[in-house]
Design a protein around this motif. Sequence first.
Motif, PDB file in Angstrom:
ATOM      1  N   MET A 130      -5.867   0.405  -4.722  1.00 45.13           N
ATOM      2  CA  MET A 130      -5.965   1.431  -3.691  1.00 45.13           C
ATOM      3  C   MET A 130      -4.574   1.848  -3.220  1.00 45.13           C
ATOM      4  SD  MET A 130      -8.039   1.247  -0.098  1.00 45.13           S
ATOM      5  CE  MET A 130      -7.517   2.208   1.318  1.00 45.13           C
ATOM      6  N   ALA A 131      -4.390   3.136  -3.037  1.00 48.77           N
ATOM      7  CA  ALA A 131      -3.101   3.654  -2.574  1.00 48.77           C
ATOM      8  C   ALA A 131      -2.815   3.171  -1.155  1.00 48.77           C
ATOM      9  CB  ALA A 131      -3.120   5.180  -2.603  1.00 48.77           C
ATOM     10  N   VAL A 132      -1.534   3.067  -0.824  1.00 47.03           N
ATOM     11  CA  VAL A 132      -1.134   2.734   0.546  1.00 47.03           C
ATOM     12  C   VAL A 132      -1.276   4.011   1.363  1.00 47.03           C
ATOM     13  CG1 VAL A 132       0.715   1.880   2.026  1.00 47.03           C
ATOM     14  CG2 VAL A 132       0.474   0.998  -0.306  1.00 47.03           C
ATOM     15  N   VAL A 133      -2.301   4.079   2.191  1.00 48.19           N
ATOM     16  CA  VAL A 133      -2.650   5.348   2.837  1.00 48.19           C
ATOM     17  C   VAL A 133      -1.671   5.758   3.927  1.00 48.19           C
ATOM     18  CG1 VAL A 133      -5.098   5.102   2.303  1.00 48.19           C
ATOM     19  CG2 VAL A 133      -4.225   4.224   4.478  1.00 48.19           C
ATOM     20  N   PHE A 134      -0.846   4.801   4.411  1.00 50.23           N
ATOM     21  CA  PHE A 134       0.116   5.158   5.460  1.00 50.23           C
ATOM     22  C   PHE A 134       1.514   5.389   4.892  1.00 50.23           C
ATOM     23  CE2 PHE A 134      -0.770   0.586   5.410  1.00 50.23           C
ATOM     24  CZ  PHE A 134       0.466   0.060   5.076  1.00 50.23           C
ATOM     25  N   ALA A 135       1.625   5.438   3.576  1.00 49.63           N
ATOM     26  CA  ALA A 135       2.899   5.724   2.910  1.00 49.63           C
ATOM     27  C   ALA A 135       2.732   6.982   2.065  1.00 49.63           C
ATOM     28  CB  ALA A 135       3.323   4.540   2.041  1.00 49.63           C
ATOM     29  N   PRO A 136       3.841   7.627   1.672  1.00 47.97           N
ATOM     30  CA  PRO A 136       3.739   8.822   0.832  1.00 47.97           C
ATOM     31  C   PRO A 136       2.985   8.514  -0.461  1.00 47.97           C
ATOM     32  CG  PRO A 136       5.961   8.576   1.689  1.00 47.97           C
ATOM     33  CD  PRO A 136       5.230   7.305   2.011  1.00 47.97           C
ATOM     34  N   LYS A 177       2.039  -2.917  11.379  1.00 50.83           N
ATOM     35  CA  LYS A 177       2.461  -2.624  10.007  1.00 50.83           C
ATOM     36  C   LYS A 177       2.442  -1.122   9.743  1.00 50.83           C
ATOM     37  CE  LYS A 177       1.124  -3.855   5.245  1.00 50.83           C
ATOM     38  NZ  LYS A 177       0.170  -4.663   4.444  1.00 50.83           N
ATOM     39  N   ILE A 178       1.392  -0.463  10.190  1.00 51.45           N
ATOM     40  CA  ILE A 178       1.253   0.979   9.986  1.00 51.45           C
ATOM     41  C   ILE A 178       2.316   1.739  10.777  1.00 51.45           C
ATOM     42  CG2 ILE A 178      -0.273   2.956  10.381  1.00 51.45           C
ATOM     43  CD1 ILE A 178      -2.624   0.897   9.967  1.00 51.45           C
ATOM     44  N   GLN A 179       2.535   1.327  12.023  1.00 52.75           N
ATOM     45  CA  GLN A 179       3.530   2.004  12.858  1.00 52.75           C
ATOM     46  C   GLN A 179       4.945   1.772  12.343  1.00 52.75           C
ATOM     47  OE1 GLN A 179       2.064   0.289  16.585  1.00 52.75           O
ATOM     48  NE2 GLN A 179       1.489   2.330  17.285  1.00 52.75           N
ATOM     49  N   ALA A 180       5.190   0.597  11.787  1.00 56.24           N
ATOM     50  CA  ALA A 180       6.503   0.328  11.195  1.00 56.24           C
ATOM     51  C   ALA A 180       6.746   1.244  10.011  1.00 56.24           C
ATOM     52  CB  ALA A 180       6.593  -1.134  10.757  1.00 56.24           C
ATOM     53  N   ALA A 181       5.700   1.465   9.226  1.00 53.97           N
ATOM     54  CA  ALA A 181       5.820   2.366   8.082  1.00 53.97           C
ATOM     55  C   ALA A 181       6.153   3.778   8.538  1.00 53.97           C
ATOM     56  CB  ALA A 181       4.519   2.368   7.282  1.00 53.97           C
ATOM     57  N   ALA A 182       5.484   4.217   9.602  1.00 54.74           N
ATOM     58  CA  ALA A 182       5.738   5.565  10.121  1.00 54.74           C
ATOM     59  C   ALA A 182       7.163   5.679  10.644  1.00 54.74           C
ATOM     60  CB  ALA A 182       4.736   5.896  11.226  1.00 54.74           C
ATOM     61  N   ALA A 183       7.631   4.640  11.337  1.00 52.46           N
ATOM     62  CA  ALA A 183       8.988   4.669  11.898  1.00 52.46           C
ATOM     63  C   ALA A 183      10.046   4.723  10.809  1.00 52.46           C
ATOM     64  CB  ALA A 183       9.212   3.443  12.783  1.00 52.46           C
ATOM     65  N   ALA A 184       9.722   4.164   9.647  1.00 51.88           N
ATOM     66  CA  ALA A 184      10.678   4.146   8.535  1.00 51.88           C
ATOM     67  C   ALA A 184      10.501   5.336   7.608  1.00 51.88           C
ATOM     68  CB  ALA A 184      10.529   2.850   7.742  1.00 51.88           C
ATOM     69  N   GLY A 185       9.812   6.344   8.074  1.00 51.76           N
ATOM     70  CA  GLY A 185       9.647   7.545   7.262  1.00 51.76           C
ATOM     71  C   GLY A 185       8.593   7.409   6.189  1.00 51.76           C
ATOM     72  N   GLY A 186       7.649   6.514   6.407  1.00 55.74           N
ATOM     73  CA  GLY A 186       6.561   6.367   5.444  1.00 55.74           C
ATOM     74  C   GLY A 186       6.746   5.208   4.493  1.00 55.74           C
ATOM     75  N   GLN A 313      13.243   2.698   2.282  1.00 54.04           N
ATOM     76  CA  GLN A 313      12.244   2.957   3.321  1.00 54.04           C
ATOM     77  C   GLN A 313      11.307   1.764   3.483  1.00 54.04           C
ATOM     78  OE1 GLN A 313      10.521   6.663   1.862  1.00 54.04           O
ATOM     79  NE2 GLN A 313      11.495   7.771   3.530  1.00 54.04           N
ATOM     80  N   ASP A 314      10.937   1.167   2.360  1.00 53.04           N
ATOM     81  CA  ASP A 314       9.993   0.046   2.413  1.00 53.04           C
ATOM     82  C   ASP A 314      10.606  -1.178   3.089  1.00 53.04           C
ATOM     83  OD1 ASP A 314       8.227   1.681   1.124  1.00 53.04           O
ATOM     84  OD2 ASP A 314       8.386   0.706  -0.829  1.00 53.04           O
ATOM     85  N   TYR A 318       9.595  -3.079   6.647  1.00 49.17           N
ATOM     86  CA  TYR A 318       9.379  -4.531   6.717  1.00 49.17           C
ATOM     87  C   TYR A 318      10.261  -5.152   7.792  1.00 49.17           C
ATOM     88  CZ  TYR A 318       9.373  -9.445   5.253  1.00 49.17           C
ATOM     89  OH  TYR A 318       9.278 -10.814   5.232  1.00 49.17           O
ATOM     90  N   MET A 319      11.506  -4.702   7.876  1.00 52.70           N
ATOM     91  CA  MET A 319      12.438  -5.230   8.872  1.00 52.70           C
ATOM     92  C   MET A 319      11.990  -4.894  10.301  1.00 52.70           C
ATOM     93  SD  MET A 319      15.148  -6.877   7.613  1.00 52.70           S
ATOM     94  CE  MET A 319      13.733  -7.807   7.021  1.00 52.70           C
ATOM     95  N   ILE A 320      11.466  -3.684  10.489  1.00 56.37           N
ATOM     96  CA  ILE A 320      11.025  -3.277  11.822  1.00 56.37           C
ATOM     97  C   ILE A 320       9.916  -4.194  12.333  1.00 56.37           C
ATOM     98  CG2 ILE A 320       9.883  -1.419  13.115  1.00 56.37           C
ATOM     99  CD1 ILE A 320      11.328   0.538  11.220  1.00 56.37           C
ATOM    100  N   MET A 321       9.146  -4.748  11.421  1.00 52.15           N
ATOM    101  CA  MET A 321       8.045  -5.631  11.812  1.00 52.15           C
ATOM    102  C   MET A 321       8.518  -7.012  12.255  1.00 52.15           C
ATOM    103  SD  MET A 321       5.177  -4.831   8.910  1.00 52.15           S
ATOM    104  CE  MET A 321       4.045  -6.024   9.640  1.00 52.15           C
ATOM    105  N   GLN A 322       9.752  -7.356  11.955  1.00 56.29           N
ATOM    106  CA  GLN A 322      10.243  -8.706  12.260  1.00 56.29           C
ATOM    107  C   GLN A 322      10.692  -8.782  13.720  1.00 56.29           C
ATOM    108  OE1 GLN A 322       9.498 -10.693   9.766  1.00 56.29           O
ATOM    109  NE2 GLN A 322       8.976  -8.808   8.672  1.00 56.29           N
ATOM    110  N   LYS A 323       9.767  -9.206  14.573  1.00 60.25           N
ATOM    111  CA  LYS A 323      10.051  -9.272  16.009  1.00 60.25           C
ATOM    112  C   LYS A 323       9.831 -10.667  16.573  1.00 60.25           C
ATOM    113  CE  LYS A 323       9.077  -4.375  16.610  1.00 60.25           C
ATOM    114  NZ  LYS A 323       8.275  -3.334  17.295  1.00 60.25           N
ATOM    115  N   GLY A 324       9.830 -11.656  15.679  1.00 67.20           N
ATOM    116  CA  GLY A 324       9.727 -13.038  16.112  1.00 67.20           C
ATOM    117  C   GLY A 324       8.364 -13.430  16.623  1.00 67.20           C
ATOM    118  N   GLU A 325       7.357 -12.659  16.292  1.00 72.42           N
ATOM    119  CA  GLU A 325       6.010 -12.944  16.807  1.00 72.42           C
ATOM    120  C   GLU A 325       5.192 -13.713  15.790  1.00 72.42           C
ATOM    121  OE1 GLU A 325       4.575  -9.062  17.661  1.00 72.42           O
ATOM    122  OE2 GLU A 325       5.954  -8.748  19.331  1.00 72.42           O
TER     123      GLU A 325
END
Length: 325
Positions: A130-136, A177-186, A313-314, A318-325
Motif C-alpha cells: 500500500m502506498a504511503v498516503v501521507f507522502a507524495p 507520524k503523519i504530521q511529521a511527514a507534512a512538516a517535512a514536505g511530505g 525529506q524522509d 523521522y527526526m521531527i518525531m524524536q521528542k524523547g517520548e
Amino acid sequence: MSNAVSKVFVFLLLVLTTFLWVGYSVTGLTGGEKKAANVVEVSPEGGEAIYWGKGRCYTCHSMGGQGSAVRGPNHGQFGDKFPLPMGGRAVERAKDRKDKTGQPFTATDYLVESLADPGAFLVEGYKNEMAVVFAPPISLSLDEIKAVISYLQSQGGDVDIDALNNPSGISKKFYDKIQAAAAAGGGDPGHGAAVFKDTCAFCHMVKGGEKPGLAGPDLSEIGKRGIKYISEAILRPTKAITKGFETHVVTDKNGGLVTGLKTRETPDEIDIAKVAGEVVTIRRVEIKEITQDPTRSLMPDDLSEAMTVKDFQDVLSYMIMQKGE
C-alpha cells in the motif's frame, strides 16, 4: 481659477472611475475573486470524496460492488471473504490487534493504523504494498485521513468523530507520524528510519535504537528543536556544534594527525573517536600538539549530496518525531 480646479477634479474622478471599472472587468474575466480553499470536512461525506478522488483508494480497493480494483482488500461487504463491511470489520480487527500487541486497540485505532502503518497488519492473501498516503504523490493531510477513516467507519460501523479528533495514545503516535511527514514536505518517517540507520547511526542514536559510535550526540529529543534547526544541522553541520562534541586535532611528534572527538583523557593518554567509530588511544609522550577546531564538524559537509531529495525529506520527518517520548 475655480473653474480650472473643477475641471481638474472632474478629470481625476473620471480617471478613478475608469480604473475601478477596468479592475472589476479584469477580475470578472479571470474568474472572479479567488477564495481560500475550503478546509476538508472530517465526515463520511468528506471522506467519500477523498476515497474516490484525491486519495486514489479506488486504484487498489473496491467498496462492495462499487469499483473493480482487487489489488487490495474490498472495503465493503463482498462474498464469503469479506462478510462484514469495513466499519464492522474494524471492530473485529481491533480485538485481534489487542490480543497480538497487548495494547487497548479500538476500531478507530485499527483504522488509523491501517492508513498510517499498513504493514502492521496484513490481510491474508495480500502483499504489503500500500502506498504511503501521507507522502507524495498522494500527500493526504491529517484531516483528510481522518475523513477517509470516518467514511470507512460508516460502512457497517459507528462513525466516531470524537475519537478521531481526540485520539487515544495509540492513534496519537500515528498522528505524530503523519504530521511529521507534512512538516517535512511530505516525507515518510518509516523510510526515514531506514535512511537514518544506513547514514546516521554510525555516530548517532535515538531512543530505542541500536548503540551507535561515539562521534555524535544522542538525537532522541532532536524533534523538539524544530524542522529549521534539524535541516540546518544536516545541511550546515558546522553552524551549531553541540557542546562536548567539538572536533580535536592531535599532532604527534612525527607529524601524524588524528582528528576526531576526545572521549577520554588521563594524565598519560587520550582517546580520540573517529567518524567511522574507531577509537585511537594516543600516549601523551607522543603528542606534539592538541588543538580544538571550532569550525569543523565530524559530520560530513556533503551528507545531503549523498541522499536523494526523498531520502532527505524522509529522514527529516523521522527526526521531527524524536521528542524523547
